[in-house]
Design an enzyme around this catalytic site. Structure first.
Site, PDB file in Angstrom:
ATOM      1  N   SER A   8       0.846  -1.202   0.000  1.00 56.57           N
ATOM      2  CA  SER A   8       0.000   0.000   0.000  1.00 56.57           C
ATOM      3  C   SER A   8       0.875   1.243   0.000  1.00 56.57           C
ATOM      4  O   SER A   8       1.620   1.504   0.944  1.00 56.57           O
ATOM      5  CB  SER A   8      -0.908   0.004   1.231  1.00 56.57           C
ATOM      6  OG  SER A   8      -1.576   1.246   1.327  1.00 56.57           O
ATOM      7  N   HIS A  33      -1.103  -0.989  -4.264  1.00 57.13           N
ATOM      8  CA  HIS A  33      -2.400  -0.690  -3.669  1.00 57.13           C
ATOM      9  C   HIS A  33      -2.480   0.792  -3.321  1.00 57.13           C
ATOM     10  O   HIS A  33      -1.555   1.345  -2.713  1.00 57.13           O
ATOM     11  CB  HIS A  33      -2.590  -1.533  -2.408  1.00 57.13           C
ATOM     12  CG  HIS A  33      -3.950  -1.473  -1.815  1.00 57.13           C
ATOM     13  ND1 HIS A  33      -5.016  -2.164  -2.322  1.00 57.13           N
ATOM     14  CD2 HIS A  33      -4.415  -0.795  -0.727  1.00 57.13           C
ATOM     15  CE1 HIS A  33      -6.081  -1.931  -1.576  1.00 57.13           C
ATOM     16  NE2 HIS A  33      -5.749  -1.096  -0.607  1.00 57.13           N
ATOM     17  N   HIS A  66      -8.363   1.483  -4.084  1.00 60.18           N
ATOM     18  CA  HIS A  66      -9.354   1.158  -3.052  1.00 60.18           C
ATOM     19  C   HIS A  66      -9.983   2.463  -2.571  1.00 60.18           C
ATOM     20  O   HIS A  66      -9.354   3.229  -1.851  1.00 60.18           O
ATOM     21  CB  HIS A  66      -8.623   0.425  -1.926  1.00 60.18           C
ATOM     22  CG  HIS A  66      -9.485   0.033  -0.773  1.00 60.18           C
ATOM     23  ND1 HIS A  66      -8.974  -0.568   0.362  1.00 60.18           N
ATOM     24  CD2 HIS A  66     -10.819   0.157  -0.539  1.00 60.18           C
ATOM     25  CE1 HIS A  66      -9.953  -0.801   1.215  1.00 60.18           C
ATOM     26  NE2 HIS A  66     -11.083  -0.358   0.693  1.00 60.18           N
ATOM     27  N   PHE A 143      -6.501   4.146   8.860  1.00 60.61           N
ATOM     28  CA  PHE A 143      -5.112   4.363   9.263  1.00 60.61           C
ATOM     29  C   PHE A 143      -4.297   3.083   9.108  1.00 60.61           C
ATOM     30  O   PHE A 143      -4.807   1.983   9.333  1.00 60.61           O
ATOM     31  CB  PHE A 143      -5.040   4.833  10.725  1.00 60.61           C
ATOM     32  CG  PHE A 143      -5.677   6.167  10.957  1.00 60.61           C
ATOM     33  CD1 PHE A 143      -4.978   7.346  10.740  1.00 60.61           C
ATOM     34  CD2 PHE A 143      -7.004   6.247  11.367  1.00 60.61           C
ATOM     35  CE1 PHE A 143      -5.574   8.578  10.947  1.00 60.61           C
ATOM     36  CE2 PHE A 143      -7.620   7.477  11.575  1.00 60.61           C
ATOM     37  CZ  PHE A 143      -6.897   8.646  11.361  1.00 60.61           C
ATOM     38  N   SER A 144      -3.042   3.230   8.752  1.00 59.99           N
ATOM     39  CA  SER A 144      -2.152   2.088   8.648  1.00 59.99           C
ATOM     40  C   SER A 144      -1.555   1.766  10.019  1.00 59.99           C
ATOM     41  O   SER A 144      -1.644   2.559  10.955  1.00 59.99           O
ATOM     42  CB  SER A 144      -1.032   2.382   7.648  1.00 59.99           C
ATOM     43  OG  SER A 144      -0.245   3.471   8.096  1.00 59.99           O
ATOM     44  N   ASP A 175      -6.905  -6.759   3.334  1.00 61.60           N
ATOM     45  CA  ASP A 175      -6.244  -5.462   3.486  1.00 61.60           C
ATOM     46  C   ASP A 175      -6.223  -5.046   4.951  1.00 61.60           C
ATOM     47  O   ASP A 175      -7.262  -4.768   5.540  1.00 61.60           O
ATOM     48  CB  ASP A 175      -6.995  -4.414   2.653  1.00 61.60           C
ATOM     49  CG  ASP A 175      -6.373  -3.028   2.725  1.00 61.60           C
ATOM     50  OD1 ASP A 175      -5.319  -2.873   3.367  1.00 61.60           O
ATOM     51  OD2 ASP A 175      -6.946  -2.101   2.122  1.00 61.60           O
ATOM     52  N   GLY A 197       1.179  -2.676   4.205  1.00 64.16           N
ATOM     53  CA  GLY A 197       1.517  -1.259   4.311  1.00 64.16           C
ATOM     54  C   GLY A 197       2.851  -1.054   4.970  1.00 64.16           C
ATOM     55  O   GLY A 197       3.913  -1.182   4.362  1.00 64.16           O
TER      56      GLY A 197
END
Length: 217
Positions: A8, A33, A66, A143-144, A175, A197
């Site tokens: 990501s 992504h 996305h 949020f990652s 994801d 990510g």
């Protein structure tokens, strides 16, 4: 079928996004992504269609876009024009799921829907035959760096069984929250594509992370 890795770009360095795409592709990424957030559907802002268009100049692998945005139907054409290869939106964010899927497919892209942790797998069974892929969120979107929600594994299994029982050709994409410790279980539950990510970007050796996600290490 081997699991595909989709780093990501949200976890990349925004001052050098083109270079980050190239870095992930050289590390073995199958696709890039792109998490688009509007600050309405999710409590965060990321980037829009211009960023996707700029990433397109660098990416040689598919751009997996996305949309975590409210009423995504307002912007589908923008992301088609920007060069997305795969375009996905959340079922919770729209009242026109089938129309949206048909528009994306008519434009020649792979069309997908995404579901949040609170949304059951069974609630989207009726949409599966209209999809090329489905994204199952392993964390709350926005949020990652969040921890993987364990029940995601059961949702993947339920969707995989439904897809197989009906003889459909629908990719399952997971994801959020994947890492080197849990990726094997996620793949075993049925994920065909796994988004990574911070796990892929925050390491000097992303090729090792990506190889693990793909089941090569």
């Amino acid at each position: 079928m081997a699991v595909k890795a989709a780093p990501s770009i949200l976890s990349g360095d925004f001052s050098r996004m083109g270079e980050e795409v190239t870095r992930m592709e050289r590390a073995g990424a199958d696709m890039i992504h792109c998490d688009v957030m509007d600050g309405i559907f999710v409590p965060n802002l990321t980037f829009g269609h211009k960023m996707v268009a700029d990433l397109r100049k660098y990416a040689t692998t598919p751009l997996d876009v996305h949309l975590m945005i409210d009423r995504p139907e307002r912007y589908l054409d923008r992301y088609v024009e920007a060069g997305a290869d795969r375009l996905c939106f959340h079922v919770e964010a729209t009242k026109t799921v089938l129309v949206n899927l048909e528009r994306i497919r008519a434009a020649g892209l792979k069309a997908g829907i995404a579901i949040c942790p609170e949304t059951s797998a069974e609630s989207i069974f009726d949409y599966l035959s209209y999809c090329d892929f489905v994204i199952v969120m392993g964390v709350h979107p926005g949020f990652s760096g969040q921890k993987y929600i364990p029940n995601t594994t059961n949702k993947l299994k339920a969707l995989k069984k439904e897809i197989a029982d009906r003889g459909l050709s629908v990719q399952l994409e997971m994801d959020g929250g994947a890492n080197e410790a849990n990726v094997a279980a996620i793949a075993a539950a049925g994920a065909d594509v796994i988004v990574s990510g911070s796990c892929a970007f925050n390491t000097p050796t992303p090729e090792k992370v990506i190889a693990t996600f793909q089941g090569r290490a």
